[in-house]
Design an enzyme around this catalytic site. Structure first.
Site: not given
Length: 563
Positions: A51, A113-114, A163, A467
């Site tokens: 993602e 959940f999630q 949802k 760096m």
């Protein structure tokens, strides 16, 4: 007509002219993905490997076009994986819309959940964000998100949709987006007149070109402005291309790794005009000694930036392109030949060091410039390679250098390059990364090969975190704590395993041949360039010191310092 929330999302994207979306599906966002499937002939969806890659791809799409980039993710870890990309866009004022789906409204606040409060999590680094819990609010919210993202000072907007909203139905009526007008109400005539007078009184003006010039599309008016007032011009990392890298007025980048001509010139000037830049610490160094003899003019669209980091003598708030148009009509041609000659002498005396005979960071970028005729879109990750890309590629126009400036995001480049290439299919798109950065996002090479997106990945491979090692060498007594990457990772084999054509180069001629072949093949290619672990970026200004203290490798050698 009656549509589901998911169908409304897709129709709103079509209203906004969205042709490409980057994302990764999951449980709560499945309804939206089902709707996308039915419109795959109108909106291309690129399934990234992670993602975060989707957020960076949307960012690269936006930076290279000026349009709003779009990314999507599911709830929970899908949404949180977008966070770094959203923060990257926020720090550089890049317009993206991130669409996430959350658990159903009835499950919010129950540790479902999630479930995650992604609106709360991203509030500090989005321009605005929303959670949509009622389907009647959905279409207007998405439209508002796009308007907010691209109006005024651009920035990322997040829309989180429960949802149940994606499944419910409501009435949808198509709307044509209103044109976004440039901010002009804040441009005061007395402010413009004051700036004109300061310019007329100046004998040694200097301009710093920032990212706001890119965002406002002010390239043409800006170049005209610089010619009218007859002034040298330097740029910030985000302002690349506002003036051509080959222009006689151009002195290079300013700041920590800016040229001595820019840093010394700004220190000597009597009028400093800063357009679309925010006086960041990497540009200014010590603000108490910055441009000590100059009156300072600040032109910016965001009033909160005025006098935030550096005290100014005059300012104009508004769209840079509109402001420059007004200034150009009020100004007469200036003549600062003596000052231009003085700065020209600085350029001649302090050129950037470039050894074209060996394979090193500068020679790689120089060869890339020559072979692409300066026409490529260049994305980068963050570190030494990023500074070399800023120093040695002579950008002809804005939106050619795509890089993470404010947040400094390692792992940004491959996703951004994919986004830029999807938006600019007729342009050569090259990502430049160090080996440390490439480890963070090389999984997106699999995205490029899956869709045959012909990006070219150049890995400037010094087997260290370059760096950070440079700082450890100069300021930490050469104590290389956790910066040596002395493992058995083979980027050629990994890249070939993901389906790309790959090369390993140890000489500059090998690199040139690999680059030419990569361009001709027009497929995803990776070029692993082996350079010395102790190559450094110069000039350099130590943190929080005056930019007039910029030093080179020769300066250190003259003091007996072995680096």
């Amino acid at each position: 007509m009656q549509l589901t929330g998911s169908e409304i999302v897709v129709e709103c994207l079509k209203e906004q002219g969205v042709d490409t979306v980057f994302g990764y599906p999951g449980g709560t966002i499945l309804n939206i993905y089902d709707a996308l499937y039915k419109h795959s002939d109108e909106i291309t969806h690129i399934l990234t490997s992670h993602e975060q890659g989707a957020a960076h791809a949307a960012d690269g799409y936006a930076r290279s076009t000026g349009k709003v980039g779009v990314c999507m993710a599911t709830s929970g870890p899908g949404a949180t994986n977008l966070v770094t990309g959203i923060a990257t866009a926020y720090m550089d004022s890049i317009p993206i819309v991130a669409i996430t789906a959350n658990v159903a409204k009835s499950g919010l606040g129950k540790d479902s959940f999630q479930e995650i409060d992604i609106v709360g999590a991203t509030m500090p680094f989005t321009k605005h964000n929303f959670i949509v819990k009622e389907i009647e609010d959905l279409a207007d919210t998405i439209r508002r998100a796009f308007t907010i993202a691209k109006s005024g000072r651009p920035g990322p907007v997040l829309v989180d949709i429960t949802k149940d909203v994606t499944a419910n139905k409501t009435e949808y009526t198509k709307q044509t987006p209103k044109a976004i007008e440039p901010y002009t109400d804040t441009i005061k005539e007395e402010d413009v007149d004051k700036v004109v007078e300061l310019i007329k009184e100046s004998n040694k003006p200097f301009i710093i070109a920032g990212g706001g010039l890119v965002a406002s599309g002010a390239q043409d008016e800006f170049r005209k402005f610089a010619d009218i007032i007859d002034t040298p011009v330097c740029d910030t990392l985000m302002g690349k291309g506002a003036i051509e890298g080959t222009n006689a007025r151009y002195t290079g980048m300013i700041g920590m790794h800016g040229t001595k001509a820019s840093n010394f010139g700004v220190t000597r000037c009597d009028l400093l005009i800063v357009i679309g830049a925010r006086f960041s610490d990497r540009v200014v160094g010590n603000p108490n000694s910055f441009a000590p003899d100059a009156k300072i003019i600040h032109i910016d669209i965001d009033p909160t930036e005025i006098n935030k980091n550096v005290k100014t003598d005059a300012s104009i708030i508004g769209d840079a392109n509109e402001i420059l148009k007004r200034l150009n009509t009020k100004l007469e041609k200036q003549n600062h030949k003596e000052w231009m000659d003085e700065v020209g002498e600085l350029k001649n005396k302090y050129p950037l060091a470039l050894d074209k005979t060996t394979l090193n960071g500068p020679s790689i970028i120089d060869a890339l410039y020559e072979i692409t005729n300066g026409d490529a879109i260049v994305t980068t990750d963050v570190g030494q390679h990023q500074m070399w890309a800023a120093q040695f590629y002579k950008y002809k126009e804005t939106r050619q250098l795509i890089t993470s400036g404010g947040l400094g995001t390692m792992g940004y480049g491959v996703g951004a390059c994919i986004g830029a290439k999807m938006a600019n299919k007729d342009r050569i798109c090259v990502n430049i990364a160090g080996d440390g950065c490439f480890r963070m996002n090389m999984n997106e090479i699999a995205t490029a090969t899956r869709y045959n997106i012909p990006i070219i990945q150049i890995v400037i491979n010094n087997h260290v975190l370059g760096m950070v090692r440079q700082w450890q060498t100069l300021f930490y007594g050469k104590r290389y704590s956790n910066t040596v990457l002395d493992d058995q990772v083979d980027f050629v084999k990994i890249s070939e395993g993901m389906g790309a054509k790959a090369y390993k180069c140890t000489t500059i001629d090998e690199f040139k041949n690999a680059l030419k072949e990569s361009i001709e093949l027009n497929i995803p290619c990776v070029i692993d360039c082996q350079i010395d672990s102790d190559d450094k970026v110069f000039p350099m200004v130590p943190a929080n010191t005056s930019i007039s203290e910029a030093f080179s490798e020769e300066d250190l050698a003259a003091k007996g310092y072995d680096c």
